[in-house]
Design an enzyme around this catalytic site. Structure first.
Site, PDB file in Angstrom:
ATOM      1  N   ARG A   1       0.809  -1.229   0.000  1.00 13.92           N
ATOM      2  CA  ARG A   1       0.000   0.000   0.000  1.00 13.92           C
ATOM      3  C   ARG A   1       0.839   1.275   0.000  1.00 13.92           C
ATOM      4  NH1 ARG A   1      -3.886  -1.173   4.851  1.00 13.92           N
ATOM      5  NH2 ARG A   1      -2.430  -2.890   5.229  1.00 13.92           N
TER       6      ARG A   1
ATOM      7  N   THR B   1       3.854 -14.008  10.127  1.00 15.78           N
ATOM      8  CA  THR B   1       4.665 -13.485  11.222  1.00 15.78           C
ATOM      9  C   THR B   1       5.250 -14.610  12.087  1.00 15.78           C
ATOM     10  OG1 THR B   1       2.578 -13.148  12.400  1.00 15.78           O
ATOM     11  CG2 THR B   1       3.555 -11.224  11.374  1.00 15.78           C
TER      12      THR B   1
ATOM     13  N   ALA C   1      36.475  49.376  -6.255  1.00 14.95           N
ATOM     14  CA  ALA C   1      35.240  48.800  -6.784  1.00 14.95           C
ATOM     15  C   ALA C   1      35.415  48.442  -8.247  1.00 14.95           C
ATOM     16  CB  ALA C   1      34.094  49.792  -6.615  1.00 14.95           C
TER      17      ALA C   1
HETATM   18  C1  UD1 Z   1      -0.331  -8.259  12.536  1.00 17.34           C
HETATM   19  C2  UD1 Z   1      -0.939  -9.144  13.628  1.00 17.34           C
HETATM   20  C3  UD1 Z   1      -2.222  -8.496  14.135  1.00 17.34           C
HETATM   21  C4  UD1 Z   1      -1.933  -7.086  14.643  1.00 17.34           C
HETATM   22  C5  UD1 Z   1      -1.264  -6.272  13.562  1.00 17.34           C
HETATM   23  C6  UD1 Z   1      -0.819  -4.945  14.112  1.00 17.34           C
HETATM   24  C7  UD1 Z   1      -0.340 -11.401  12.939  1.00 17.34           C
HETATM   25  C8  UD1 Z   1      -0.823 -12.683  12.375  1.00 17.34           C
HETATM   26  N1  UD1 Z   1      -1.239 -10.436  13.066  1.00 17.34           N
HETATM   27  O1  UD1 Z   1      -1.262  -8.253  11.464  1.00 17.34           O
HETATM   28  O2  UD1 Z   1      -2.775  -9.278  15.180  1.00 17.34           O
HETATM   29  O3  UD1 Z   1      -3.149  -6.475  15.056  1.00 17.34           O
HETATM   30  O4  UD1 Z   1      -0.083  -6.963  13.071  1.00 17.34           O
HETATM   31  O5  UD1 Z   1      -0.275  -4.151  13.081  1.00 17.34           O
HETATM   32  O6  UD1 Z   1       0.812 -11.275  13.285  1.00 17.34           O
HETATM   33  N2  UD1 Z   1       6.098  -9.731   8.308  1.00 17.34           N
HETATM   34  C9  UD1 Z   1       7.233 -10.455   8.036  1.00 17.34           C
HETATM   35  N3  UD1 Z   1       7.117 -11.663   7.443  1.00 17.34           N
HETATM   36  C10 UD1 Z   1       5.914 -12.198   7.099  1.00 17.34           C
HETATM   37  C11 UD1 Z   1       4.756 -11.446   7.387  1.00 17.34           C
HETATM   38  C12 UD1 Z   1       4.870 -10.229   8.001  1.00 17.34           C
HETATM   39  O7  UD1 Z   1       8.345 -10.023   8.306  1.00 17.34           O
HETATM   40  O8  UD1 Z   1       5.901 -13.315   6.569  1.00 17.34           O
HETATM   41  C13 UD1 Z   1       6.227  -8.426   8.968  1.00 17.34           C
HETATM   42  C14 UD1 Z   1       5.680  -7.269   8.165  1.00 17.34           C
HETATM   43  O9  UD1 Z   1       6.693  -6.683   7.368  1.00 17.34           O
HETATM   44  C15 UD1 Z   1       5.208  -6.335   9.245  1.00 17.34           C
HETATM   45  C16 UD1 Z   1       4.821  -7.245  10.384  1.00 17.34           C
HETATM   46  O10 UD1 Z   1       5.467  -8.476  10.136  1.00 17.34           O
HETATM   47  O11 UD1 Z   1       6.227  -5.465   9.703  1.00 17.34           O
HETATM   48  C17 UD1 Z   1       3.320  -7.440  10.489  1.00 17.34           C
HETATM   49  O12 UD1 Z   1       2.884  -8.058   9.310  1.00 17.34           O
HETATM   50  P1  UD1 Z   1       1.520  -7.664   8.620  1.00 17.34           P
HETATM   51  O13 UD1 Z   1       1.315  -8.500   7.439  1.00 17.34           O
HETATM   52  O14 UD1 Z   1       1.457  -6.200   8.469  1.00 17.34           O
HETATM   53  O15 UD1 Z   1       0.520  -8.172   9.765  1.00 17.34           O
HETATM   54  P2  UD1 Z   1      -0.944  -7.665   9.989  1.00 17.34           P
HETATM   55  O16 UD1 Z   1      -1.842  -8.364   9.053  1.00 17.34           O
HETATM   56  O17 UD1 Z   1      -0.974  -6.198  10.024  1.00 17.34           O
END
Ligand code: UD1
Ligand code: CA
Length: 482
Positions: A19, A86, A430
């Site tokens: 995004r 995550t 000057a």
């Molecule tokens: C995550 C949380 C959610 C929380 C929210 C807050 C999980 C499953 N959910 O959701 O409960 O409310 O954050 O913002 O964790 N990332 C990686 N590798 C991956 C996936 C993500 O490094 O495979 C990193 C992303 O770059 C980011 C962070 O983890 O910095 C969170 O990932 P994102 O996909 O934004 O999680 P949300 O869906 O926002």
């Protein structure tokens, strides 16, 4: 104290950040207030003094790794080739870094507003309550998209349910998972082995660890942040701008409480690295970047952009752009002045209107008041450089140096062709083009001698208003001399 020091902080920064819609910049490298997003997160994490600081990288890996080497060389980048969630990211980090116990803190890489103090409170709560996991939570007005904190009848945390997987009752919960956690490292590693991809996103959720540990009979807790603004993540450039505004407000507030006058906080932008002394005054529409320092009683603005510049006590800087300059005490700069790297102005010196300087060392009380370029030059104390003087430092191939001594006087519209020197107490007439050394105390005249061709206008421009005016003047002179 050392008991509460985490074995590791793991920063999750592998996500794509679709995004943000950037062709060039990975999400966590977008900047606010003089630091990247991940730079802010690292600074907060460092407050915990962890044994290891691990950053999980994936999208834009090369750029992020290069950036980390610059801003926090001791941080260990761990590559997550495919972003399978995550939980997957944390599992890889623990395995790669060989973390097998101790306290492990996990934080999202896209929460630049989070304070180190809040993370420290989270860790403190974790130890006080002897939890297996402690989650940072907060109540927010619109929890859409976030994981919800599910509590049991006694109010204890039982699970986190992702928005996508939540039913209507769970979606009505206003308490969300911010994305910061403290774990018992051993229990975390074990629980991650049992996390499945059986959910709406088909990913390994770190958040599932909470439910797993609970089912194993361990304690899960939550530390609720009082200020939900601080917990905001950044997913697009609208949120980036909002976060920048928040962080800037926080920075300005701290400086104002410490005795700095900021006339218009709305139009003043100050990076985290900038320092002030009390009684500095910042006028509207001013941006202070990098390691800029403003001393006591100095007045900067309106309309200034200073980068890596120091401003001495009681100096005044108005409508100026200054980059890596040293502005001494009681110096006057501006308006409409451009000071480039290597410029040093000693006490009570002046760089006035429409003056540009580069690698210029200007002595105490020396004045360069108007319309002048000074490049690669030393100007001694008490000297005066007349309006429109050019220090011609470039011959098309190389840059050369000019030395002006102390108490010298350079007349208006002169060109000093470097390399050249003007001695102590010397004068330059000057309009001179100076190409050889002016000895101390000498007066250099280096211009065409003036010659008047009498009666030229009446002969060559008869009948013009100029000829009329000349005739009138001559008639008057004639009458006066009678
Ligand atoms: C995550 C949380 C959610 C929380 C929210 C807050 C999980 C499953 N959910 O959701 O409960 O409310 O954050 O913002 O964790 N990332 C990686 N590798 C991956 C996936 C993500 O490094 O495979 C990193 C992303 O770059 C980011 C962070 O983890 O910095 C969170 O990932 P994102 O996909 O934004 O999680 P949300 O869906 O926002
Ligand atoms: Ca997110």
């Amino acid at each position: 104290m050392s008991a509460s020091r985490p074995a590791a902080v793991i920063v999750l920064a592998a996500g794509e950040g679709t995004r943000m819609k950037s062709r060039t910049t990975p999400k966590v490298l977008h900047e606010l207030c003089g630091r990247s997003m991940v730079g802010h997160v690292l600074a907060a994490a460092r407050r915990l003094e962890p044994d290891r600081l691990i950053v999980v990288v994936g999208h834009g890996r090369d750029k992020v790794v290069e950036h980390l080497a610059r801003v926090d060389p001791d941080a260990l980048p761990v590559t997550q080739a495919e972003q399978n969630g995550t939980g997957h990211a944390v599992r890889i980090a623990l395995e790669t870094a060989g973390i097998a116990g101790g306290t492990v803190v996990v934080t999202n890489g896209d929460h630049p507003l989070l304070r180190g103090e809040t993370l420290a409170e989270l860790v403190r709560t974790h130890h006080e309550e002897s939890n297996a996991v402690t989650v940072l939570s907060t109540d927010i007005p619109d929890p859409t998209g976030y994981g919800r904190i599910v509590r049991g009848p006694g109010g204890d945390v039982t699970a986190i349910v992702e928005h996508k997987d939540a039913g209507p009752d769970q979606r009505a919960i206003p308490e969300i998972n911010v994305g910061m956690y403290v774990f018992d490292g051993l229990l975390l590693a074990d629980a991650l082995k049992r996390v499945t991809t059986d959910n709406a996103s088909g990913e390994e959720y770190l958040t599932d660890v909470v439910g797993i540990l609970r089912e194993d009979g361990h304690r899960a807790g939550a530390y609720k942040a009082a200020d939900w603004v601080e917990t905001q993540g950044v997913n697009d450039r609208v949120q980036l701008a909002q976060a920048r505004r928040q962080l800037n407000d926080r920075i300005l507030e701290a400086h104002m409480r410490a005795g700095v006058t900021i006339v218009d906080p709305q139009s003043t932008w100050v990076d985290v690295q900038v320092t002030f002394e009390p009684d500095a005054v910042i006028e509207p529409n001013t941006q202070l970047h990098g390691g800029t320092h403003i001393a006591a009683g100095a007045r900067v603005g309106p309309n200034c952009t200073l980068t890596g510049t120091s401003v001495g006590e009681d100096a005044v800087v108005v409508n100026a752009v200054c980059d890596s300059a040293e502005i001494g005490p009681e110096v006057s700069v501006g308006p409409f002045t451009y000071l480039r790297p290597g410029t040093r102005l000693a006490r009570k010196a002046k760089a006035g209107a429409y003056v540009e300087m580069k690698k210029a060392v200007v002595g105490e009380g020396a004045k360069v008041p108007h319309l002048t370029y000074v490049g690669d030059a030393d100007i001694g104390e008490g000297s005066n450089i007349g309006a429109g003087t050019i220090f011609a430092n470039y011959d098309g191939v190389s840059k050369h140096h000019t030395d002006v001594g102390s108490h010298a006087f350079v007349g208006s519209d002169s060109v000093l062709v470097a390399p050249v020197a003007v001695g102590d107490g010397a004068y330059v007439a000057a309009g001179s083009v100076v190409v050889q050394a002016v000895t101390p105390g000498a007066m250099a005249v280096a211009r065409g001698r003036q010659r008047n061709v009498e009666g030229w206008v009446e002969r060559k421009r008869p009948g013009t208003p100029s000829a009329e005016a000349a005739r009138g003047a001559q008639a008057q002179t004639g009458q006066q001399s009678e």
